[in-house]
Scaffold this active site. Structure first.
Site, PDB file in Angstrom:
ATOM      1  N   HIS A 129      33.939  40.297  37.522  1.00  0.00           N
ATOM      2  CA  HIS A 129      33.652  41.692  37.896  1.00  0.00           C
ATOM      3  C   HIS A 129      33.373  42.572  36.680  1.00  0.00           C
ATOM      4  O   HIS A 129      32.234  42.830  36.366  1.00  0.00           O
ATOM      5  CB  HIS A 129      34.751  42.293  38.776  1.00  0.00           C
ATOM      6  CG  HIS A 129      34.878  41.625  40.099  1.00  0.00           C
ATOM      7  ND1 HIS A 129      33.838  41.570  40.994  1.00  0.00           N
ATOM      8  CD2 HIS A 129      35.911  40.955  40.674  1.00  0.00           C
ATOM      9  CE1 HIS A 129      34.208  40.904  42.079  1.00  0.00           C
ATOM     10  NE2 HIS A 129      35.459  40.512  41.909  1.00  0.00           N
TER      11      HIS A 129
ATOM     12  N   ASP B 130      32.191  35.944  47.778  1.00  0.00           N
ATOM     13  CA  ASP B 130      32.590  35.544  49.127  1.00  0.00           C
ATOM     14  C   ASP B 130      31.383  35.469  50.061  1.00  0.00           C
ATOM     15  O   ASP B 130      31.105  36.421  50.808  1.00  0.00           O
ATOM     16  CB  ASP B 130      33.593  36.555  49.708  1.00  0.00           C
ATOM     17  CG  ASP B 130      34.932  36.492  49.028  1.00  0.00           C
ATOM     18  OD1 ASP B 130      35.589  35.448  49.120  1.00  0.00           O
ATOM     19  OD2 ASP B 130      35.336  37.491  48.398  1.00  0.00           O
TER      20      ASP B 130
END
Length: 499
Positions: free
Chosen positions: A327, A383
Site C-alpha cells: 500500500h 482481493d
C-alpha cells in the site's frame, strides 16, 4: 520521527521529490520515441508475454465472485451429502446448509456472499474446517491452473497463521501437502493478523510472548530437525516471507519504546502497537534466518501491510525493518519518508482498485507520482474476490491503470519488472525471467529481450538515483543538511550538490 517534523528537512525533501518528477517529465519529452523504438526492435516480446508477479494478494480471495459461485454450485451437485458444518453437536450436510438458507443452484453470487446465517467463507475458503479445507484446496488449484495457462502471470498468495496455538503450522502444512497446492507460478507468504487483544480477552493467550512462541517455535523446530515436522518442512520450501495485517486505522495507545514491557510481561488486554508487532516479528525472523542460512535453507523476508491508513510511524517502522511494504498511500503526505523510501528503493506493492473502494479514490492514488519519481512500485490486486471481475485480475489492474493514468508501454513493463524484482521467487527463476545479470546496477542489469524495458529507462533510473545519493552524501558530509532552508534548496545544484 524527528526528521519527519523538521521544517528545513521537509522542505529539502519536498523539493527534491518535485525535482525528480520534473526531471522524469524532461526524460519523457527527450526520450519517449527512443524508448518506443527500442521496444519495437525486440521480437516476440511485449507487455503480454513479460513476467509479472502479483506481489500482494490474499489466498482466501484470489478468485473472482463468478469463479467462486460456479465452484460452489459444482460442489452442491457433487457433494450434497458431505457434512460441512457442526451446529449444536449435530452435523449438517452441504445440502442441509443451503436449504436452511433457502439457497438454490440459481442463487446469484451477491446473494450467496451476503448470507448472514452461515458464512460460505467458513466452508469454502478456510484451510481448517469440517472438511479440512478440501474445497479451498480445490479452488486454489483451479486458480493455479489459470496462472499456469497464462504462463506469464505469477502470484504470491497469503495464508494466515494467527498464533493462537502451537499446532497451527502443522495443520496448515498438512492442508498444503495433502491438497498439493503447488505451482511454479505461485509462492506463499504467511500473514499474521494483529489480533492479540482478541485472543487475550477470550483467554486463548496468557501474554504476547506465547503468541510469538506459537508463531516461531515450530519454524525453529522444523529447521533444526525436519523430521519433527515433515509436512511443514516441505511447505516452507515454498514460503518466501511474512506479512503483518489488520486495520491500520485502529487507535493505538503509544509507540513502541524503551519503556514498553517485554513480550513475556505484556499480559494486559491492550493490543501492542504496530511497531511492537513488527519489531518482534523482525527480531525472530532474523535469528531464524541465520539458522536457516547455516543449514543451507532459504531465508524469509518481512513484507507487511503498511501506510494504508493509521499513524505515520507505521511507515517509519516499515522503512527500518521491511524488505517491501503493501500500500504505502500515506507516503504522499510525508515527503521525508517518501524520499527515504526512494533512496533505499524499498519496494511498495500498490493496489489502486482496492484502495479506491476502501480508502482513497482512484484518481487521487499516488502510484503514477511514485513511479515518475523512481520509487520501487508494483501493481497488485489485493482481493480479486471483492474488487475484480475477470479471470485475469492482475491484467485487469494493469489495464485500468494504463487507461486512467495514460501509462506508456515502457511504464507498464517497468512496473512488471519491478514486481519480479520485489517478489520472493528464487535467484534462478529471476535470472531466467529478467536475465542473468539482473543483480548488477544500471543498464548492465537489464535484458530488454526478456523484460521489454529499454536500456534508456533503466540507465535513467540508475543515474538519477546515484546522483541523489551523491547529493545526500555530500550534504551530510559537509554538515549542510541541518542548515538547509528553502532558498538554499533552490540554489542547490541538481547533480553534484555544489552551490
Amino acid at each position: 520521527m524527528a526528521l519527519i517534523i523538521n521544517g528545513p528537512v521537509k522542505s529539502f525533501c519536498y523539493r527534491r521529490l518535485q525535482y525528480l518528477s520534473s526531471k522524469f517529465q524532461m526524460h519523457i519529452l527527450l526520450n519517449e520515441m527512443k524508448e518506443m523504438a527500442a521496444q519495437k526492435k525486440v521480437p516476440h516480446r511485449d507487455f503480454y508475454n513479460i513476467r509479472k508477479v502479483d506481489t500482494h494478494i490474499h489466498a482466501s480471495s484470489c478468485m473472482n465472485q463468478k469463479h467462486l459461485l460456479r465452484f460452489i454450485k459444482r460442489a452442491m451437485k457433487k457433494y450434497p451429502g458431505e457434512i460441512v458444518h457442526i451446529e449444536r453437536g449435530r452435523g449438517q450436510t452441504l445440502k442441509d446448509v443451503f436449504e436452511s438458507m433457502n439457497l438454490t443452484a440459481l442463487t446469484s453470487a451477491w446473494t450467496l456472499w451476503t448470507c448472514t446465517r452461515i458464512n460460505p467463507a467458513e466452508i469454502f475458503i478456510k484451510t481448517d474446517n469440517c472438511v479440512h479445507g478440501k474445497y479451498f484446496g480445490h479452488i486454489v488449484k483451479e486458480v493455479m491452473a489459470d496462472l499456469e495457462e497464462s504462463k506469464y502471470q505469477n502470484s504470491e498468495l497469503r495464508l494466515s497463521i494467527y498464533g493462537r496455538s502451537r499446532d497451527e503450522w502443522d495443520k496448515l502444512a498438512e492442508w498444503a501437502v495433502n491438497h498439493k497446492v503447488y505451482s511454479e507460478n505461485v509462492r506463499w507468504l504467511i500473514q499474521v493478523p494483529r489480533l492479540y487483544d482478541v485472543y487475550k480477552i477470550k483467554n486463548t493467550l496468557a501474554n504476547f510472548q506465547e503468541m510469538l512462541e506459537n508463531i516461531f517455535l515450530p519454524l525453529f523446530e522444523a529447521t533444526i530437525n525436519p523430521r519433527s515436522h515433515p509436512e511443514l518442512h516441505l511447505f516452507l520450501e515454498h514460503v518466501v516471507g511474512f506479512d503483518s495485517v489488520d486495520d491500520e486505522s485502529k487507535p493505538e495507545h503509544h509507540i513502541f519504546n524503551q519503556e514498553s514491557p517485554l513480550p513475556g510481561n505484556w499480559s494486559d488486554e491492550d493490543n501492542p502497537p504496530y511497531s511492537y508487532y513488527l519489531y518482534y516479528t523482525y527480531a525472530n525472523m532474523t535469528v531464524l534466518n541465520h539458522l536457516r542460512r547455516r543449514r543451507g535453507l532459504h531465508t524469509f523476508v518481512l513484507r507487511p501491510h503498511c501506510g494504508e491508513a493509521g499513524p505515520i510511524h507505521h511507515l517509519v517502522s516499515g522503512f527500518m525493518l521491511s524488505e517491501n511494504i503493501s500500500h504505502g498511500l500515506l507516503l504522499r503526505k510525508a515527503p521525508v519518508l517518501q524520499y527515504l523510501y526512494y533512496l533505499a528503493q524499498v519496494g511498495i506493492a500498490m493496489s489502486p482498485l482496492s484502495n479506491n473502494s476502501l480508502f482513497l479514490s482512484y484518481h487521487r492514488n499516488p502510484l503514477p507520482e511514485y513511479l515518475s519519481r523512481g520509487l520501487m512500485v508494483s501493481l497488485s490486486t489485493d482481493d480479486p474476490l471483492q474488487f475484480h471481475f475477470t479471470k485475469e485480475p492482475l491484467m485487469e489492474e494493469y489495464s485500468i491503470a494504463a487507461q486512467v493514468w495514460k501509462l506508456s508501454s515502457c511504464d507498464m513493463c517497468e512496473l512488471a519488472r519491478n514486481s519480479v524484482l520485489m517478489s520472493g521467487f528464487s535467484h534462478k527463476v529471476k535470472s531466467y525471467w529478467l536475465g542473468p545479470s539482473y543483480t548488477r546496477e544500471g543498464p548492465e542489469s537489464n535484458d530488454i529481450r526478456r523484460t521489454n524495458v529499454p536500456d534508456i529507462r533503466v540507465a535513467y533510473r540508475h543515474e538519477t538515483l546515484s546522483e541523489e545519493l551523491q547529493l545526500i552524501t555530500h550534504a551530510v558530509r559537509t554538515d549542510e543538511l541541518d542548515g538547509i532552508d528553502e532558498e538554499d534548496t533552490l540554489t542547490m545544484g541538481p547533480l553534484t550538490g555544489q552551490r
